[in-house]
Design a protein around this motif. Structure first.
Motif, PDB file in Angstrom:
ATOM      1  N   SER A 150      25.203 -63.130  78.068  1.00 15.48           N
ATOM      2  CA  SER A 150      25.960 -62.113  77.345  1.00 15.48           C
ATOM      3  C   SER A 150      26.503 -62.683  76.051  1.00 15.48           C
ATOM      4  O   SER A 150      26.847 -63.863  75.962  1.00 15.48           O
ATOM      5  CB  SER A 150      27.107 -61.546  78.201  1.00 15.48           C
ATOM      6  OG  SER A 150      28.077 -62.532  78.484  1.00 15.48           O
ATOM      7  N   VAL A 151      26.532 -61.821  75.047  1.00 12.01           N
ATOM      8  CA  VAL A 151      27.163 -62.143  73.774  1.00 12.01           C
ATOM      9  C   VAL A 151      28.336 -61.179  73.601  1.00 12.01           C
ATOM     10  O   VAL A 151      28.174 -59.973  73.752  1.00 12.01           O
ATOM     11  CB  VAL A 151      26.184 -62.074  72.583  1.00 12.01           C
ATOM     12  CG1 VAL A 151      25.470 -60.740  72.481  1.00 12.01           C
ATOM     13  CG2 VAL A 151      26.911 -62.401  71.272  1.00 12.01           C
TER      14      VAL A 151
ATOM     15  N   ALA B 103      23.927 -60.680  62.267  1.00 15.57           N
ATOM     16  CA  ALA B 103      22.623 -61.319  62.446  1.00 15.57           C
ATOM     17  C   ALA B 103      22.581 -62.103  63.753  1.00 15.57           C
ATOM     18  O   ALA B 103      21.586 -62.063  64.483  1.00 15.57           O
ATOM     19  CB  ALA B 103      22.325 -62.238  61.258  1.00 15.57           C
ATOM     20  N   ARG B 104      23.664 -62.807  64.068  1.00 18.02           N
ATOM     21  CA  ARG B 104      23.692 -63.613  65.299  1.00 18.02           C
ATOM     22  C   ARG B 104      23.615 -62.728  66.538  1.00 18.02           C
ATOM     23  O   ARG B 104      22.895 -63.031  67.486  1.00 18.02           O
ATOM     24  CB  ARG B 104      24.963 -64.457  65.325  1.00 18.02           C
ATOM     25  CG  ARG B 104      25.101 -65.334  66.545  1.00 18.02           C
ATOM     26  CD  ARG B 104      23.998 -66.359  66.663  1.00 18.02           C
ATOM     27  NE  ARG B 104      24.361 -67.339  67.697  1.00 18.02           N
ATOM     28  CZ  ARG B 104      23.486 -67.980  68.437  1.00 18.02           C
ATOM     29  NH1 ARG B 104      22.184 -67.794  68.259  1.00 18.02           N
ATOM     30  NH2 ARG B 104      23.889 -68.837  69.339  1.00 18.02           N
ATOM     31  N   THR B 105      24.364 -61.627  66.523  1.00 20.31           N
ATOM     32  CA  THR B 105      24.346 -60.726  67.671  1.00 20.31           C
ATOM     33  C   THR B 105      22.958 -60.128  67.863  1.00 20.31           C
ATOM     34  O   THR B 105      22.439 -60.079  68.981  1.00 20.31           O
ATOM     35  CB  THR B 105      25.407 -59.629  67.513  1.00 20.31           C
ATOM     36  OG1 THR B 105      26.697 -60.250  67.382  1.00 20.31           O
ATOM     37  CG2 THR B 105      25.421 -58.689  68.694  1.00 20.31           C
ATOM     38  N   ILE B 106      22.333 -59.717  66.774  1.00 18.00           N
ATOM     39  CA  ILE B 106      20.971 -59.184  66.855  1.00 18.00           C
ATOM     40  C   ILE B 106      20.029 -60.240  67.417  1.00 18.00           C
ATOM     41  O   ILE B 106      19.212 -59.966  68.308  1.00 18.00           O
ATOM     42  CB  ILE B 106      20.490 -58.683  65.476  1.00 18.00           C
ATOM     43  CG1 ILE B 106      21.281 -57.435  65.066  1.00 18.00           C
ATOM     44  CG2 ILE B 106      18.982 -58.399  65.491  1.00 18.00           C
ATOM     45  CD1 ILE B 106      21.118 -57.060  63.601  1.00 18.00           C
ATOM     46  N   GLN B 107      20.141 -61.464  66.914  1.00 18.48           N
ATOM     47  CA  GLN B 107      19.297 -62.552  67.396  1.00 18.48           C
ATOM     48  C   GLN B 107      19.439 -62.731  68.904  1.00 18.48           C
ATOM     49  O   GLN B 107      18.439 -62.818  69.631  1.00 18.48           O
ATOM     50  CB  GLN B 107      19.667 -63.854  66.683  1.00 18.48           C
ATOM     51  CG  GLN B 107      18.872 -65.055  67.143  1.00 18.48           C
ATOM     52  CD  GLN B 107      19.384 -66.342  66.526  1.00 18.48           C
ATOM     53  OE1 GLN B 107      20.590 -66.572  66.464  1.00 18.48           O
ATOM     54  NE2 GLN B 107      18.463 -67.174  66.061  1.00 18.48           N
ATOM     55  N   LEU B 108      20.673 -62.771  69.387  1.00 16.08           N
ATOM     56  CA  LEU B 108      20.895 -62.996  70.818  1.00 16.08           C
ATOM     57  C   LEU B 108      20.433 -61.811  71.661  1.00 16.08           C
ATOM     58  O   LEU B 108      19.852 -62.005  72.738  1.00 16.08           O
ATOM     59  CB  LEU B 108      22.360 -63.328  71.069  1.00 16.08           C
ATOM     60  CG  LEU B 108      22.797 -64.699  70.520  1.00 16.08           C
ATOM     61  CD1 LEU B 108      24.308 -64.857  70.613  1.00 16.08           C
ATOM     62  CD2 LEU B 108      22.081 -65.828  71.228  1.00 16.08           C
TER      63      LEU B 108
ATOM     64  N   GLN C 115      16.936 -61.991  72.236  1.00 19.82           N
ATOM     65  CA  GLN C 115      16.605 -63.055  73.183  1.00 19.82           C
ATOM     66  C   GLN C 115      16.991 -62.688  74.613  1.00 19.82           C
ATOM     67  O   GLN C 115      16.926 -63.521  75.507  1.00 19.82           O
ATOM     68  CB  GLN C 115      17.312 -64.359  72.777  1.00 19.82           C
ATOM     69  CG  GLN C 115      16.794 -64.951  71.502  1.00 19.82           C
ATOM     70  CD  GLN C 115      17.599 -66.166  71.052  1.00 19.82           C
ATOM     71  OE1 GLN C 115      18.548 -66.604  71.706  1.00 19.82           O
ATOM     72  NE2 GLN C 115      17.220 -66.717  69.919  1.00 19.82           N
ATOM     73  N   GLY C 116      17.425 -61.429  74.823  1.00 23.88           N
ATOM     74  CA  GLY C 116      17.737 -60.977  76.176  1.00 23.88           C
ATOM     75  C   GLY C 116      19.200 -61.001  76.560  1.00 23.88           C
ATOM     76  O   GLY C 116      19.525 -60.736  77.720  1.00 23.88           O
TER      77      GLY C 116
END
Length: 145
Positions: A21-22, A130-135, A138-139
Motif C-alpha cells: 500500500s501507498v 508521479a511516485r503514487t502513480i508509479q507504485l 507496480q500493484g
C-alpha cells in the motif's frame, strides 16, 4: 438503568498474507492530538505483525503534511515555533515497523527544504503524484489520507 453488552464481534475477519500500500498524506486530520494517517499506519503495521504477512508500506507526505518529515531545526523554521517536530518519534517508530517514509520533492522545493532538513531515513521522491502513480502501477493499493 438497563445493562448493555458493549462487546465487539468482528463480523468480517481479514487476514492478508501479502500486501502493498501507498499512503498519500497531503494534510493532517486528527483523532484527538494524533494525526489520523499516523494512527492508521500504526494500525495496519500492527495487523501485519499479527498476520506475519509480507508487506511493503510507503507513506508519501506532501503538500500541507510535508513538515511531518522535518528535523527539529527545519520544523521550527518552517512552523515558526521553538518546540521541535512533535511527530519525529511517531515517524521513527513507523520506520522501525518497516514503513518507508518519503517526502514529495515538489513540496520540498516549494518550501526550500533540502535533504539535511529531513528526519533520518526519510527519502525524497520526484513528486507525490508521479511516485503514487508509479507504485499503483507496480500493484500497490492507494490509500488517501
Amino acid at each position: 438503568m438497563p445493562e448493555t453488552n458493549s462487546a465487539l464481534v468482528i463480523d468480517i475477519p481479514v487476514q492478508l498474507p501479502h500486501l502493498k500500500s501507498v499512503h498519500s498524506i497531503g494534510a493532517l486530520q486528527f483523532e484527538g492530538d494524533l494525526p489520523a494517517s499516523i494512527f492508521h499506519l500504526q494500525l495496519i503495521t500492527g495487523d501485519i505483525a499479527d498476520w506475519r504477512a509480507e508487506a511493503e508500506i510507503v507513506a508519501v507526505f506532501h503538500t500541507n503534511a510535508g513538515h511531518v518529515t522535518l528535523n527539529d531545526g527545519a520544523y521550527n523554521r518552517s512552523r515558526n515555533i521553538l518546540t521541535g517536530n512533535p511527530y519525529k518519534d511517531l515517524v521513527a517508530d513507523l520506520m522501525k515497523r518497516g514503513v518507508k517514509v518519503e517526502l514529495c520533492g515538489a513540496t520540498a522545493r516549494v518550501n526550500n527544504w533540502g535533504n539535511a532538513d529531513l528526519l533520518k531515513g526519510v527519502r525524497v521522491n520526484l513528486d507525490a503524484m508521479a511516485r503514487t502513480i508509479q507504485l499503483v502501477q507496480q500493484g500497490f493499493v492507494k490509500i488517501t489520507e
